[in-house]
Design an enzyme around this catalytic site. Sequence first.
Site, PDB file in Angstrom:
ATOM      1  N   GLU A  87     -52.799   4.339 -28.576  1.00 13.32           N
ATOM      2  CA  GLU A  87     -51.448   4.336 -29.308  1.00 13.32           C
ATOM      3  C   GLU A  87     -51.388   5.606 -30.399  1.00 13.32           C
ATOM      4  O   GLU A  87     -50.028   6.060 -30.154  1.00 13.32           O
ATOM      5  CB  GLU A  87     -51.626   2.899 -30.090  1.00 13.32           C
ATOM      6  CG  GLU A  87     -51.518   1.778 -29.260  1.00 13.32           C
ATOM      7  CD  GLU A  87     -50.420   1.766 -28.171  1.00 13.32           C
ATOM      8  OE1 GLU A  87     -49.418   2.350 -28.666  1.00 13.32           O
ATOM      9  OE2 GLU A  87     -50.329   0.831 -27.394  1.00 13.32           O
TER      10      GLU A  87
ATOM     11  N   GLU B  78     -50.528  -7.582 -22.697  1.00 13.14           N
ATOM     12  CA  GLU B  78     -51.168  -6.918 -23.627  1.00 13.14           C
ATOM     13  C   GLU B  78     -51.031  -7.685 -24.927  1.00 13.14           C
ATOM     14  O   GLU B  78     -49.982  -7.966 -25.133  1.00 13.14           O
ATOM     15  CB  GLU B  78     -50.757  -5.573 -23.786  1.00 13.14           C
ATOM     16  CG  GLU B  78     -51.569  -4.653 -24.970  1.00 13.14           C
ATOM     17  CD  GLU B  78     -51.383  -3.258 -25.496  1.00 13.14           C
ATOM     18  OE1 GLU B  78     -50.183  -2.827 -24.853  1.00 13.14           O
ATOM     19  OE2 GLU B  78     -52.150  -2.767 -26.019  1.00 13.14           O
TER      20      GLU B  78
ATOM     21  N   GLU C 108     -43.229   4.843 -24.154  1.00 13.45           N
ATOM     22  CA  GLU C 108     -43.753   4.071 -22.959  1.00 13.45           C
ATOM     23  C   GLU C 108     -44.024   4.631 -21.528  1.00 13.45           C
ATOM     24  O   GLU C 108     -45.125   4.607 -20.934  1.00 13.45           O
ATOM     25  CB  GLU C 108     -43.199   2.931 -22.556  1.00 13.45           C
ATOM     26  CG  GLU C 108     -42.612   1.849 -23.644  1.00 13.45           C
ATOM     27  CD  GLU C 108     -43.908   1.413 -24.681  1.00 13.45           C
ATOM     28  OE1 GLU C 108     -44.894   1.342 -24.143  1.00 13.45           O
ATOM     29  OE2 GLU C 108     -43.657   1.328 -25.643  1.00 13.45           O
TER      30      GLU C 108
ATOM     31  N   GLY D 281     -41.809  -4.024 -29.348  1.00 12.37           N
ATOM     32  CA  GLY D 281     -40.827  -2.965 -29.070  1.00 12.37           C
ATOM     33  C   GLY D 281     -40.727  -3.002 -27.343  1.00 12.37           C
ATOM     34  O   GLY D 281     -39.571  -3.097 -26.883  1.00 12.37           O
ATOM     35  N   ALA D 282     -41.738  -2.719 -26.765  1.00 11.97           N
ATOM     36  CA  ALA D 282     -41.749  -2.477 -25.482  1.00 11.97           C
ATOM     37  C   ALA D 282     -43.247  -2.376 -24.941  1.00 11.97           C
ATOM     38  O   ALA D 282     -44.334  -2.397 -25.812  1.00 11.97           O
ATOM     39  CB  ALA D 282     -41.026  -1.280 -25.101  1.00 11.97           C
ATOM     40  N   MET D 283     -43.502  -2.527 -23.521  1.00  7.66           N
ATOM     41  CA  MET D 283     -44.633  -2.636 -22.951  1.00  7.66           C
ATOM     42  C   MET D 283     -44.824  -1.644 -21.635  1.00  7.66           C
ATOM     43  O   MET D 283     -44.128  -1.525 -20.839  1.00  7.66           O
ATOM     44  CB  MET D 283     -45.061  -3.914 -22.621  1.00  7.66           C
ATOM     45  CG  MET D 283     -46.574  -3.950 -21.995  1.00  7.66           C
ATOM     46  SD  MET D 283     -47.968  -3.504 -23.090  1.00  7.66           S
ATOM     47  CE  MET D 283     -48.845  -3.062 -21.869  1.00  7.66           C
ATOM     48  N   GLU D 284     -46.006  -0.846 -21.732  1.00  3.74           N
ATOM     49  CA  GLU D 284     -46.105   0.264 -20.760  1.00  3.74           C
ATOM     50  C   GLU D 284     -46.641  -0.158 -19.291  1.00  3.74           C
ATOM     51  O   GLU D 284     -46.958   0.772 -18.677  1.00  3.74           O
ATOM     52  CB  GLU D 284     -46.923   1.374 -21.123  1.00  3.74           C
ATOM     53  CG  GLU D 284     -48.627   1.049 -21.470  1.00  3.74           C
ATOM     54  CD  GLU D 284     -48.860   0.469 -22.792  1.00  3.74           C
ATOM     55  OE1 GLU D 284     -47.891   0.067 -23.623  1.00  3.74           O
ATOM     56  OE2 GLU D 284     -50.073   0.531 -23.334  1.00  3.74           O
TER      57      GLU D 284
HETATM   58  N1  ARG Z   1     -48.676  -0.937 -25.996  1.00  2.45           N
HETATM   59  C1  ARG Z   1     -47.348  -1.324 -26.528  1.00  2.45           C
HETATM   60  C2  ARG Z   1     -46.904  -0.255 -27.182  1.00  2.45           C
HETATM   61  O1  ARG Z   1     -47.132   0.396 -27.795  1.00  2.45           O
HETATM   62  C3  ARG Z   1     -47.343  -2.271 -27.367  1.00  2.45           C
HETATM   63  C4  ARG Z   1     -47.854  -3.780 -27.141  1.00  2.45           C
HETATM   64  C5  ARG Z   1     -48.134  -4.798 -28.235  1.00  2.45           C
HETATM   65  N2  ARG Z   1     -48.525  -6.047 -27.905  1.00  2.45           N
HETATM   66  C6  ARG Z   1     -49.225  -7.101 -28.389  1.00  2.45           C
HETATM   67  N3  ARG Z   1     -49.483  -8.018 -28.043  1.00  2.45           N
HETATM   68  N4  ARG Z   1     -49.319  -6.730 -29.611  1.00  2.45           N
HETATM   69  O2  ARG Z   1     -45.814   0.102 -26.710  1.00  2.45           O
HETATM   70 ZN    ZN Z   2     -47.749   2.102 -27.288  1.00  5.91          ZN
END
Ligand code: ARG
Ligand code: ZN
Length: 891
Positions: A323, A124, A301, A264-267
């Site tokens: 989000e 992402e 996540e 922070g993290a990725m789902e």
């Molecule tokens: N979807 C992730 C979250 O909200 C964040 C990923 C952000 N990635 C980025 N390339 N900006 O937990």
């Molecule tokens: Zn998120």
Amino acid sequence: DTIYLKDYAPPAWLIDKLDLHVAIHEEYTEVRGMLACRRNPAGPGGELVLDGEELALQELSLGGTALVDSDYTLDDDTLCIRAVRGAALPDHFTLETRVRIDPDSNTQLSGLYRSRDGYFSQCEAQGFRRISFFPDRPDIMARFSCTIEAERQDFPQLLSNGNLVASGTLGNTRHWARWEDPYAKPCYLFALVAAKLDMLEDSFVTRSGRVVRLAVYVEPGKLDQCGHAMSALKKSMSWDEQRFGLEMDLDHYMIVAVGDFNMGAMENKGLNIFNTKYVLARPDTATDSDYQNIDRVIAHEYFHNWTGNRVTCRDWFQLSLKEGLTVFRDQEFSADTHSSAVTRIQSVRQLRIAQFPEDAGPMAHPIRPVSYAEINNFYTATVYEKGAEVVRMIHTLIGRDAFRHGMDLYFQRHDGQAVTCEDFVAAMQDASGLDLSQFRRWYSRAGTPHLKAEGCYDAAVQRYTLTLSQSLAPTAYEQRLQDAGLAIEEGPLHIPVALGLVLPDGSDALEREYPAGTCVLSLTESTQRFVFDHIPAEPVASVLRGFSAPVHLDFPQSDAELAHLMAYDSDACNRWEAGQRLASRVLLAGVAAGGQDTAWIPESFVAAVDRVLDDGMRHDAALAAEALILPAEQVLAEEMAGRGQIIDPEAIHRSRLTLRHHLAARLRDKFEAAWQALAPSSPYAPDGLQVGRRALRNLALGYLAESDEAYLKGHVMPRLMAQCNADNMTDVIAALGTLANLDVAERTTALADFYTRWQDEALVVDKWLQVQATSRLPGTAMRVRALMGHGAFDIKNPNKVYALVRAFCAANPRHFHGADGEGYRLAADVILQLQAMNPQVAARIARAFDRWRQFDSERQSHARTQLERIQGSTNLARDVAEVVGNALGKG
Ligand code: ARG
Ligand code: ZN
């Protein structure tokens, strides 16, 4: 190269399946993709457009036929397939691609990259195109299978989304594993890990009886730091079942922690990848707030599995669909599992520190923007935190039960689809029967509205009248729309205003008619009057209870009225808010007075602090600690800017410091009493009660450290030094952070000892950098620069950059905006060095310049010099160019 929402068109081709083969070799990684393509009956027709970035194409064939040059065009970022050996494309076919990539030299940390313990992916928003040719857009949902092949010794774990369906060895040293994800998903949710990691395993039985295997993977040797993450995951899973009826839909749920990670993290479906910061915790290495953040991010996540993965976004303009909603869900989770009042107060503080300035600056945008140059620049406080506020307002307007029905309807309608924010609002509207057409404006309007309130009590007829009006001035966003010839939305917003009327005896006048004495008013006009009868005495209005809308409140209440709310408001959030308003008022008077002497500090404020401390010792220490945190320098700065004044970071800092010294002197005995009374009585646990007591106790210690020199030396310093060896990081960092602000020899000793002890624990070293970066001592900019040359720092590691540089730029306003321009120069140096390496992180640092026009002309000219220097550099990354371009634009 600006992308517009109005240009959205459905894809010409759909991809039903993607079969990936990823072979990791020492010198390169080879990726083969088999794409099952189908002409979209609802599409515009035309060629098959695939995205690809830094992919070295080795082979390209269609249905087994190798394509020839005239069948396709390949440029820097797209591969367009037009024909097969000159003949038109059939309606269905399989496309086979083979590319080579170089994860070892991928410093952007987007796509597949090398970190210490192996290979990790981040897709992402648009990282998948750096792994394989594919239509990299979220409305293409495919069934993925992925076979990974690598050296067995170095990379024993081979992980991807879904279920492990086969595995084996290959020759003497290699092995492979094949994963299949049973759910169709957009490619941004793809994940791959090939690494040597330790694993903590557990299981969870869902309410319908599915046994889910849970696993947390961490760097070897860190198993003793993942227990909290695992328990947070299990808590999240049961909470989502109970509150929203949402169950885990896979047999495996894996969390992998990696030390090099942009966010922070990725789902990713079934295979979340986390920054180590949001996984690893042990009492001696992590603070109370680290523990809470782990809970929150693990929950976030996990909740994405439904709000994001099962139902995803049609395009990236809809980012807040997943989000904002998921932040709302993680906030509700925190409220239910910790204290709901403290959680809300912390969210509101964060919104004010990060989102309000964004709304007022050159990057202002609504939660659903209509254009962007680089989508990574829109993972913002607005899309996330204000997005959550917008969802919360719907919740407030339609109520908890209708909101739950709205969620149910949303999943009934859209499970397995890629949808828009409009689809979400429509489900909420249909489930509740409330017309949300005007409310929808929140999605397209930038800026923080002003809510003006005026109260009037008529004793003769026992009537209270509240007049509310709203206004929203155009922001930099409207300017950008205008420049692009795009329509600007107008008209009043639909604002839920939660109101209580607090009587002189402290009771709620509206108690009998409304739950908790709180009535939710719907403000839909520019100005509206609300009349309340049978109010027995003149009340003090408690407007925006629970911070029911993300607005600036202009309500001229007297100090005495605010003190009344601080003491009696039944809404904890507004008790806190009243204290913050009072404190802001005092501090801004101090700024106006130049920040020195103490004549501007009213006795009543000292008395109010005294009362809060008493209360905290007897009742809720956590709430008292929140109440006693003075408004942040950034928040005071925004208040000045909002009044059309030039921000004076020195005066703000001085005023805050003077107030702290004054309170320390006047209430020393009380702070001492609190410190004694709140001493720990049981072994460390990050539970609500202990967290609150530590917070208030360390706050008291912080004030005691503002005492005169004799008292500091004789009575406080020994405690600070002793506390640097406490058994938990919360107390240690409270002491070290306090010492870092003091110009004493012990400061050096304490910092040196801390580093010696923790130099091998990366996340703890980050704290060591951060306390120095946020120090108020003169010369901090110089020391930050020196620390960039220290062995502890590594510009390639985002956590290090965030801990040292971003902390300095964002959390040390007085030094970042130092009059000599050194702070700006330091930031620009880092941005320039970093932008070629990791543009996402560089662009985040560049956001520190957002408010440069609100300062005096000298500072402005220093800032402009640096911004222009960045803008003038060759090969500037799109990410940084957009941020700096907006900063320098009209405005
Ligand atoms: N979807 C992730 C979250 O909200 C964040 C990923 C952000 N990635 C980025 N390339 N900006 O937990
Ligand atoms: Zn998120």
